[in-house]
Design an enzyme around this catalytic site. Sequence first.
Site, PDB file in Angstrom:
ATOM      1  N   HIS A  57      -7.391  -5.195  -1.922  1.00 62.90           N
ATOM      2  CA  HIS A  57      -6.205  -4.386  -1.613  1.00 62.90           C
ATOM      3  C   HIS A  57      -5.277  -5.081  -0.620  1.00 62.90           C
ATOM      4  O   HIS A  57      -4.060  -5.068  -0.789  1.00 62.90           O
ATOM      5  CB  HIS A  57      -6.657  -3.039  -1.043  1.00 62.90           C
ATOM      6  N   SER A 109       0.822  -1.198   0.000  1.00 64.83           N
ATOM      7  CA  SER A 109       0.000   0.000   0.000  1.00 64.83           C
ATOM      8  C   SER A 109       0.866   1.262   0.000  1.00 64.83           C
ATOM      9  O   SER A 109       1.765   1.408  -0.813  1.00 64.83           O
ATOM     10  CB  SER A 109      -0.964  -0.036   1.187  1.00 64.83           C
ATOM     11  N   ASP A 121      -9.232  -4.298  -6.204  1.00 64.76           N
ATOM     12  CA  ASP A 121      -8.733  -3.332  -5.225  1.00 64.76           C
ATOM     13  C   ASP A 121      -9.643  -2.102  -5.258  1.00 64.76           C
ATOM     14  O   ASP A 121      -9.688  -1.384  -6.255  1.00 64.76           O
ATOM     15  CB  ASP A 121      -7.292  -2.953  -5.567  1.00 64.76           C
TER      16      ASP A 121
END
Length: 419
Positions: A361, A234, A327
Amino acid sequence: MIQIIVHPKTALVDEPLSIRVTGLLPYQLVALQAKLTDEKGELFFSQVFYRADKGGEIDLERAAALGGDYVGIHPMGLFWSLKPKKILSRLLKRDVINSPFLVQLSVHDSDIVFSESPESLKASETVERWYSAPEVQRIPIRKGQIRGILFLPPGEGPFPGVIDLFGHIGGLVEYRASLLASRGFAALALAHFAYEDLPKTPGVVDIKYFEEAADFLLSHPKVLGPRIGVVSVSQGAQIGLAMAVFLKQVAATVCISGFFFSVGCIKYRNESIHSINIFPERARINNLGLVEIHSTLGNPQEEANKHALLPVERAQGHILFIVGEKDCNINSKAYAEQAMEQLRRHGKNNGTLLSYPGAGHLIEPPYSPLCLASQNPLMLRPVLWGGETILHAEAQEHSWKEILKFLRLHLSPGSISKL
């Protein structure tokens, strides 16, 4: 007598288990459950229905679930389909050395979907899921500016060195680094904000801090040089990629659900990469009150955002991009594809992209439950991460094997060369 037979009962969380139920009536319909209580007292549970074979047995390697949290043949489905009783809770292991997650597996009468009673329980078994192998060392690091935990595998070494970075969760997250150490890497879980005397919030990212951490890791007598790897996710993947670009010490970088431009500002010595344009008004709040920020970042291909691009073509090591096509947090697939194209335009072939349909994600180590949405310390509302349960689980299992293979390949003796 009905029994649950599990092997092994004690294992690392990334290890699959053999699960069988014996002693049932031929073709008996039952419910299988898994329950886990985390260190905060939050309950996670899953429930699936199976029918025994003619011999009164259920082998999860061969038997198909008929309904419940999933359908089909999924030997580890009871684990990756765990869901929180308190919605928007994320399963995170905090004490990775001293205690495992205890998962209770149980067999019940099939009418448990309507009511649960002590009489419905027919058999149970508890398994231990550890995040560190026996004799892995956990060493707090507070040297110069560096704040983190170094995990060392048992033995003399030297071991390939890896820095492990998380994103906007902040603080110090240890569970992936301890698992990497359990697989033979000297892994430094590195904090970069919201921990001890580090900045409270993420601000300007100064790569000098991460260079200091890389030099520290390489100076350790149990770490194999001359270069290290980085595993990042991330917002942390922005840092991991910047380390690959600016630091000669980095030979292999894993970027999970990240981007190849600056959000905020990145600096290293005399260079600064300014932030991409951000459009908070593009955030969307769905019917469940979950924030989708997928579209809030500007298009890195537009001229107005060229100043924010990381010069990925300058990376001297290899880069593994891992993205989920569901995501809902950032457009990680498009960003990884653009980074790969940037490498190709400069004649570089040191990038690899793994793109997983249905994955969200938060791509975690294998058999971790999908976290579809959760609270985020930097957001006022809970964030939608995305993902489809079964496909996300398959992505986690495959990508973890690829991460370990990638790091071993590029950090092994004799494999490190300048591109």
